[in-house]
Design a protein around this motif. Sequence first.
Motif, PDB file in Angstrom:
ATOM      1  N   UNK A   1       0.833  -1.099  -0.094  1.00 45.55           N
ATOM      2  CA  UNK A   1      -0.010  -0.014   0.067  1.00 45.55           C
ATOM      3  C   UNK A   1       0.870   1.171   0.059  1.00 45.55           C
ATOM      4  N   UNK A   2       0.874   2.170  -1.279  1.00 49.11           N
ATOM      5  CA  UNK A   2       1.797   3.214  -1.071  1.00 49.11           C
ATOM      6  C   UNK A   2       1.276   4.411  -1.462  1.00 49.11           C
TER       7      UNK A   2
ATOM      8  N   UNK B   1      -1.992  13.067   4.900  1.00 49.01           N
ATOM      9  CA  UNK B   1      -2.772  12.099   5.812  1.00 49.01           C
ATOM     10  C   UNK B   1      -2.902  10.777   5.062  1.00 49.01           C
ATOM     11  N   UNK B   2      -3.242   9.736   5.871  1.00 51.58           N
ATOM     12  CA  UNK B   2      -3.103   8.293   5.127  1.00 51.58           C
ATOM     13  C   UNK B   2      -4.454   7.501   5.767  1.00 51.58           C
ATOM     14  N   UNK B   3      -5.425   8.145   6.041  1.00 52.53           N
ATOM     15  CA  UNK B   3      -6.619   7.519   6.858  1.00 52.53           C
ATOM     16  C   UNK B   3      -7.212   6.129   5.627  1.00 52.53           C
ATOM     17  N   UNK B   4      -7.411   6.877   4.663  1.00 49.84           N
ATOM     18  CA  UNK B   4      -7.966   5.830   3.515  1.00 49.84           C
ATOM     19  C   UNK B   4      -7.193   4.692   3.344  1.00 49.84           C
ATOM     20  N   UNK B   5      -5.653   4.860   3.016  1.00 46.74           N
ATOM     21  CA  UNK B   5      -4.927   4.154   2.903  1.00 46.74           C
ATOM     22  C   UNK B   5      -5.056   2.878   4.037  1.00 46.74           C
TER      23      UNK B   5
ATOM     24  N   UNK C   1       4.095   7.902   4.131  1.00 48.40           N
ATOM     25  CA  UNK C   1       3.663   9.195   3.368  1.00 48.40           C
ATOM     26  C   UNK C   1       4.855   9.546   2.185  1.00 48.40           C
ATOM     27  N   UNK C   2       4.256  10.383   1.277  1.00 47.51           N
ATOM     28  CA  UNK C   2       5.316  11.233   0.466  1.00 47.51           C
ATOM     29  C   UNK C   2       6.250  10.311  -0.120  1.00 47.51           C
ATOM     30  N   UNK C   3       5.964   9.331  -0.783  1.00 42.43           N
ATOM     31  CA  UNK C   3       6.846   8.426  -1.558  1.00 42.43           C
ATOM     32  C   UNK C   3       6.964   8.833  -2.943  1.00 42.43           C
ATOM     33  N   UNK C   4       8.163   8.722  -3.692  1.00 38.88           N
ATOM     34  CA  UNK C   4       8.546   8.979  -4.791  1.00 38.88           C
ATOM     35  C   UNK C   4       8.090   7.869  -5.820  1.00 38.88           C
TER      36      UNK C   4
ATOM     37  N   UNK D   1      -2.201   1.980  -5.136  1.00 37.76           N
ATOM     38  CA  UNK D   1      -1.761   3.545  -4.751  1.00 37.76           C
ATOM     39  C   UNK D   1      -2.759   4.256  -4.368  1.00 37.76           C
ATOM     40  N   UNK D   2      -2.660   4.941  -3.327  1.00 41.31           N
ATOM     41  CA  UNK D   2      -3.642   5.684  -2.536  1.00 41.31           C
ATOM     42  C   UNK D   2      -3.162   7.349  -2.852  1.00 41.31           C
ATOM     43  N   UNK D   3      -4.075   8.214  -3.426  1.00 44.82           N
ATOM     44  CA  UNK D   3      -3.760   9.577  -3.661  1.00 44.82           C
ATOM     45  C   UNK D   3      -4.916  10.416  -3.475  1.00 44.82           C
ATOM     46  N   UNK D   4      -4.705  11.655  -2.792  1.00 43.35           N
ATOM     47  CA  UNK D   4      -5.787  12.741  -2.644  1.00 43.35           C
ATOM     48  C   UNK D   4      -5.452  13.914  -3.330  1.00 43.35           C
ATOM     49  N   UNK D   5      -4.093  14.098  -3.581  1.00 47.52           N
ATOM     50  CA  UNK D   5      -3.700  15.377  -3.989  1.00 47.52           C
ATOM     51  C   UNK D   5      -3.974  15.756  -5.435  1.00 47.52           C
ATOM     52  N   UNK D   6      -4.220  14.697  -6.184  1.00 43.86           N
ATOM     53  CA  UNK D   6      -4.528  15.290  -7.698  1.00 43.86           C
ATOM     54  C   UNK D   6      -3.325  15.157  -8.648  1.00 43.86           C
TER      55      UNK D   6
END
Lengths: 316, 133
Positions: free
Chosen positions: B11-12, B19-23, B42-45, B63-68
């Motif tokens: 889970x990346x 934040x990573x609640x969803x992940x 968090x914050x992985x390349x 892959x979990x992402x919120x930032x667009x």
Amino acid sequence: MGQVAQLVQGVLRRNRRSIAKAITVIENNEPEAPKIVAQLFQKTGKAHVIGITGPTGSGKSTLIEKLIRELRKSGKTVGVIAVDPTSPFTGGAFLGDRVRMQEHSTDEGVFIRSMANRNATGGLSRATKDVIRILDASGKDVIIVETVGAGQSEVEIVKVSNTVIVVLAPGLGDDIQAIKAGIMEIGDIFVVNKADRQNANKTWSEVQAMLEMNTEEKSWKPSVLKTKALTGEGIAELLARIEEHREYLKKGAFEVHRKGEAETELVEAIKQKIVESIIADLRHTGEWEKLKQKILTKEADPYSVADEVLKKLVHG
Amino acid sequence: MTAERKIRVLIAKPGLDSHDRGAKIVARALRDAGMEIIYTGLRQTPEQIVETALQEDVNVIGLSILSGAHKVLFPKIMELIKEKGMDDVLVFAGGIIPQEDIRDLKRIGIKEVFGPGTPTGTLVEFVQENAKR
Ligand SMILES: Nc1nc2c(ncn2[C@@H]2O[C@H](COP(=O)(O)OP(=O)(O)OP(=O)(O)O)[C@@H](O)[C@H]2O)c(=O)[nH]1
Ligand SMILES: [Mg+2]
């Protein structure tokens, strides 16, 4: 080239994907596992294996991250095996240790692998030992194994490590009481981490006092160091102490240790082979299901059934 | 000898989400279904994510992402996966991803995209059915 040969070649060439795949074969206890170990065996024995254990949350992973950093500065390559428990209820596991080490994930000189213990009783040391061998054969200078110090795992860590570090932290006072019996005997080096916390000195004295109670004559005297894993303070001293222990082992203790290790491993291997072949036979003849049924229907208890199996083996 | 295969899932969290609640909810659901979950934090390349998946030899990457930032980061991740020959790894994505981007993501090899509020049961089933073991 067969799968085994390919993986073995890959590991020796330090190909990261081969290393990862070979570890999976070991972890899954696939039929190729012993072949891989056999073919790599002669290329192993060079790495220094450091076991790190201690209660949940004492800062083991954070400390390992700092150790990696220092070791890399001095040009050493590092393998890490982070073991976490498997849930006995679901069979699943959350492997969160490497979160703290992700800075090193793209460093070619570092290989980090998370492992669930898969409820192995006693079997963990076998799998871990063989995974260590893979990393060893792939040329890692130092291999660090992280396990949570509870129950069985602390005995296991001794079996696979050259140097055992027990990481404690203030605020886990009750824990220290609870675990001291098992854990105080296995450490070559003790660390009180979170030395930035107020009551760190108290914890340090407690650990020191416990060690002094141990009057057994030993040529290696474990010491208690303080670290702040978050900032890296005390890490250089810890590494120096690890190096001292390595030197100490080289001066003879190592040979004694290795002989003991070889014996234990041989015993384990024989046990495993025998048990596996007996069970395979029983399954093959269909006897296995019948024996299980006896226990289920309470016709006989497991020990009597085992006796019965043994008698048949001995008398044909 | 008994083989003990398990589905291993990474889970990346690519990008700069804070934040990573969803992940973590996804991670817990998959773990409770008997899988082994490796979490990156968090914050992985893209490089970190793919290299981690390689070392951990996972069957699945979530892959979990919120930032667009998925439009930049996901193609990069898929490219690295191909480059390293890890084509057998199942990749899915979750988080806030606009409907119109989903087709593009599927085209580059992301098998499924789950929006917020997807029942965890759906996810578990998806992984169980699609992961190569
Ligand atoms: N104050 C303080 N906190 C620390 C220090 N070292 C680690 N921590 C914190 O302690 C928590 C646990 O750290 P980990 O490194 O995950 O501990 P661990 O022993 O590996 O934990 P488990 O693997 O879950 O058993 C984290 O929130 C760390 O940031 C330290 O020196 N000082
Ligand atoms: Mg840890």
